[in-house]
Design an enzyme around this catalytic site. Structure first.
Site, PDB file in Angstrom:
ATOM      1  N   SER A   1       0.858  -1.178   0.000  1.00 56.52           N
ATOM      2  CA  SER A   1       0.000   0.000   0.000  1.00 56.52           C
ATOM      3  C   SER A   1       0.897   1.232   0.000  1.00 56.52           C
ATOM      4  O   SER A   1       1.715   1.394   0.903  1.00 56.52           O
ATOM      5  CB  SER A   1      -0.887  -0.029   1.253  1.00 56.52           C
TER       6      SER A   1
ATOM      7  N   LYS B   1      -1.091  -1.003  -4.454  1.00 56.82           N
ATOM      8  CA  LYS B   1      -2.287  -0.241  -4.067  1.00 56.82           C
ATOM      9  C   LYS B   1      -1.850   1.189  -3.828  1.00 56.82           C
ATOM     10  O   LYS B   1      -0.908   1.439  -3.078  1.00 56.82           O
ATOM     11  CB  LYS B   1      -2.875  -0.859  -2.796  1.00 56.82           C
TER      12      LYS B   1
ATOM     13  N   LYS C   1      -2.942   5.022  -2.558  1.00 59.77           N
ATOM     14  CA  LYS C   1      -3.911   5.847  -1.859  1.00 59.77           C
ATOM     15  C   LYS C   1      -4.293   6.982  -2.786  1.00 59.77           C
ATOM     16  O   LYS C   1      -3.422   7.580  -3.446  1.00 59.77           O
ATOM     17  CB  LYS C   1      -3.281   6.404  -0.574  1.00 59.77           C
TER      18      LYS C   1
ATOM     19  N   ASP D   1     -13.726  -1.793   3.034  1.00 59.70           N
ATOM     20  CA  ASP D   1     -12.795  -1.870   4.167  1.00 59.70           C
ATOM     21  C   ASP D   1     -13.537  -1.317   5.390  1.00 59.70           C
ATOM     22  O   ASP D   1     -14.204  -2.062   6.126  1.00 59.70           O
ATOM     23  CB  ASP D   1     -11.516  -1.065   3.819  1.00 59.70           C
TER      24      ASP D   1
ATOM     25  N   LYS E   1      -9.672  -6.910   8.216  1.00 61.36           N
ATOM     26  CA  LYS E   1      -8.680  -6.508   9.215  1.00 61.36           C
ATOM     27  C   LYS E   1      -9.215  -7.016  10.548  1.00 61.36           C
ATOM     28  O   LYS E   1     -10.335  -6.668  10.941  1.00 61.36           O
ATOM     29  CB  LYS E   1      -8.539  -4.984   9.273  1.00 61.36           C
TER      30      LYS E   1
ATOM     31  N   GLY F   1      -4.002  -4.092   6.198  1.00 62.09           N
ATOM     32  CA  GLY F   1      -2.957  -3.790   7.174  1.00 62.09           C
ATOM     33  C   GLY F   1      -3.234  -2.464   7.843  1.00 62.09           C
ATOM     34  O   GLY F   1      -4.000  -1.646   7.331  1.00 62.09           O
TER      35      GLY F   1
HETATM   36  O1  OSB Z   1      -7.189   1.826   4.518  1.00 61.34           O
HETATM   37  O2  OSB Z   1      -6.061   0.067   4.347  1.00 61.34           O
HETATM   38  C1  OSB Z   1      -6.192   1.188   4.823  1.00 61.34           C
HETATM   39  C2  OSB Z   1      -3.079   2.174   6.823  1.00 61.34           C
HETATM   40  C3  OSB Z   1      -3.654   2.804   7.911  1.00 61.34           C
HETATM   41  C4  OSB Z   1      -5.026   2.922   7.961  1.00 61.34           C
HETATM   42  C5  OSB Z   1      -5.823   2.416   6.927  1.00 61.34           C
HETATM   43  C6  OSB Z   1      -5.246   1.773   5.841  1.00 61.34           C
HETATM   44  C7  OSB Z   1      -3.845   1.678   5.781  1.00 61.34           C
HETATM   45  C8  OSB Z   1      -3.122   1.096   4.650  1.00 61.34           C
HETATM   46  C9  OSB Z   1      -1.738   0.594   4.911  1.00 61.34           C
HETATM   47  O3  OSB Z   1      -3.555   1.041   3.531  1.00 61.34           O
HETATM   48  C10 OSB Z   1      -1.663  -0.876   5.001  1.00 61.34           C
HETATM   49  C11 OSB Z   1      -0.336  -1.342   5.556  1.00 61.34           C
HETATM   50  O4  OSB Z   1       0.665  -1.233   4.844  1.00 61.34           O
HETATM   51  O5  OSB Z   1      -0.296  -1.803   6.708  1.00 61.34           O
HETATM   52 MG    MG Z   2      -8.328   0.688   3.173  1.00 62.50          MG
END
Ligand code: OSB
Ligand code: MG
Length: 377
Positions: free
Chosen positions: A139, A165, A167, A242, A266, A294
């Site tokens: 991510s 992925k 953001k 999510d 999660k 994550g």
């Molecule tokens: O939306 O998946 C998410 C990190 C913090 C809060 C929300 C998210 C995320 C990530 C990072 O996308 C995932 C990771 O590398 O642990």
């Molecule tokens: Mg997410």
């Protein structure tokens, strides 16, 4: 095993680089660890995925500490667990307390972890998983500009990550996605908006279809299912939920309404391993692919995510990247690292305790409190 005491610790751990999303930026890892001590002298670890501020969910490390100390830990002190069935129902003890799932999950995970050590059964086996290694993606947080993003992604692809992925948020979406397609062609690519859009943006969101993304993660409100169903009707790109999925019931409703084609699990968000297993069942029956999300976990939560990902319904690469992507020095040794490019090995040590470096835990610790039977209600 019989649970004798529970210890809470709060740590502030330096992160290699800030992680930026549509809702905010994490520059250090502010994390609560839960340790469950048994009468047999074993310790199990759980990691809470809440953070300093209520930006991803309502919970914060402040509320988590309070909830565990005053409500959830007292429910399990003195509890005796002997079978996998006992583990699956341990969370029923706090079913009457609403919400606060990240706090509940951290205690439940520590109990599962202790049970794994106590019975010398690898955690993934307790869950019913059979994989010996898991496929992982990465991510990528919001970058200063597209050029930096392309450079970063190039490095991750060279390391072997099996999907990228990115953001996204309004004003940082179509341009970076287009640049990645031009630079790298048909790589497995997806976007995560963390609820940055609304149905009012429908015309704009339709433009994401041109990129042939694997999925678009949580484009709409964090508490919405209905509008996602409306949006999914208008898009070719599968929606992945999510933030909106807190339970197997939520998953059932989202599937019934056709609000998503994929779900990100999660453990913290859904209140523990047992609920994650129930979501796995619901999604298997409905042919909805899963992957493990994550929350920038330390190695402790990371090993637990690896264990969950061994379940057969987790068919898509998850966000569980190696420790080195996040931390200079992880709390576990050996750290989580690739067995071969893009794959993490599934640990054969029963619980995580034997890998936890207590000297590092203490080095970054800012608070500690023991909840023993004496103080329970
Ligand atoms: O939306 O998946 C998410 C990190 C913090 C809060 C929300 C998210 C995320 C990530 C990072 O996308 C995932 C990771 O590398 O642990
Ligand atoms: Mg997410």
């Amino acid at each position: 095993m019989k649970i004798q005491s529970i210890q809470l610790r709060r740590l502030r751990l330096p992160m290699r680089e800030p992680f930026k999303t549509s809702f905010g930026m994490e520059v250090e890892k502010d994390v609560i660890l839960v340790e469950v001590y048994t009468e047999g002298g074993v310790v199990g670890f759980g990691e809470c995925v809440a953070s300093t501020a209520p930006l991803y969910s309502e919970e914060t490390n402040g509320t988590v500490w309070h909830m565990i100390r005053d409500f959830f830990a007292p429910q399990v002190l003195g509890a005796e667990l002997y079978t996998r069935e006992d583990l699956l129902i341990v969370g029923d003890r706090w079913r009457g307390f609403r919400g606060n799932r990240m706090a509940k999950a951290a205690v439940e995970m520590a109990i599962w972890d202790a049970f794994a050590s106590e019975t010398q059964t690898p955690l993934h086996q307790l869950m019913g998983g059979e994989k010996t290694e898991i496929a992982v993606g990465i991510s990528v947080g919001i970058q200063l500009n597209t050029e930096t993003l392309v450079k970063k992604v190039n490095g991750y692809l060279e390391q072997g990550f099996q999907r990228i992925k990115v953001k996204v948020k309004p004003g940082y979406d179509l341009e970076p996605l287009g640049a990645l397609r031009r630079a790298f062609g048909e790589i497995p690519l997806m976007a995560d908006a963390n609820s940055a859009y609304g149905l009012k943006d429908l015309d704009h969101l339709r433009k994401f279809d041109q990129f042939g993304l694997m999925m678009m993660e949580q484009p709409l409100a964090n508490d919405d299912i209905v509008d996602h169903a409306r949006l999914q009707q208008e898009l070719q790109t599968p929606i992945c939920l999510d933030e909106s999925i807190h339970s197997a019931e939520d998953a059932r409703k989202a599937i019934e309404l056709r609000a998503c084609g994929i779900i990100n699990v999660k453990v913290g968000r859904v209140g523990g391993f047992a609920e994650a297993l129930r979501i796995h069942e619901v999604c298997k029956d409905a042919d909805i692919p899963l992957w493990c999300g994550g929350m920038l976990e330390t190695g402790i939560g990371r090993l637990h995510n690896v264990a969950l990902t061994t379940l057969p319904g987790f068919t898509l690469p998850g966000d569980t990247a190696p420790s080195a992507r996040y931390f200079e020095e992880d709390l576990i040794d050996p750290a989580v690292s690739f067995s071969r490019p893009g794959f993490l090995p599934v640990g054969v040590v029963p619980g995580v305790a034997s890998r936890v470096r207590m000297d590092r835990v203490e080095k970054w610790q800012v608070d500690v409190e023991t909840v023993s039977e004496r103080f329970s209600k």
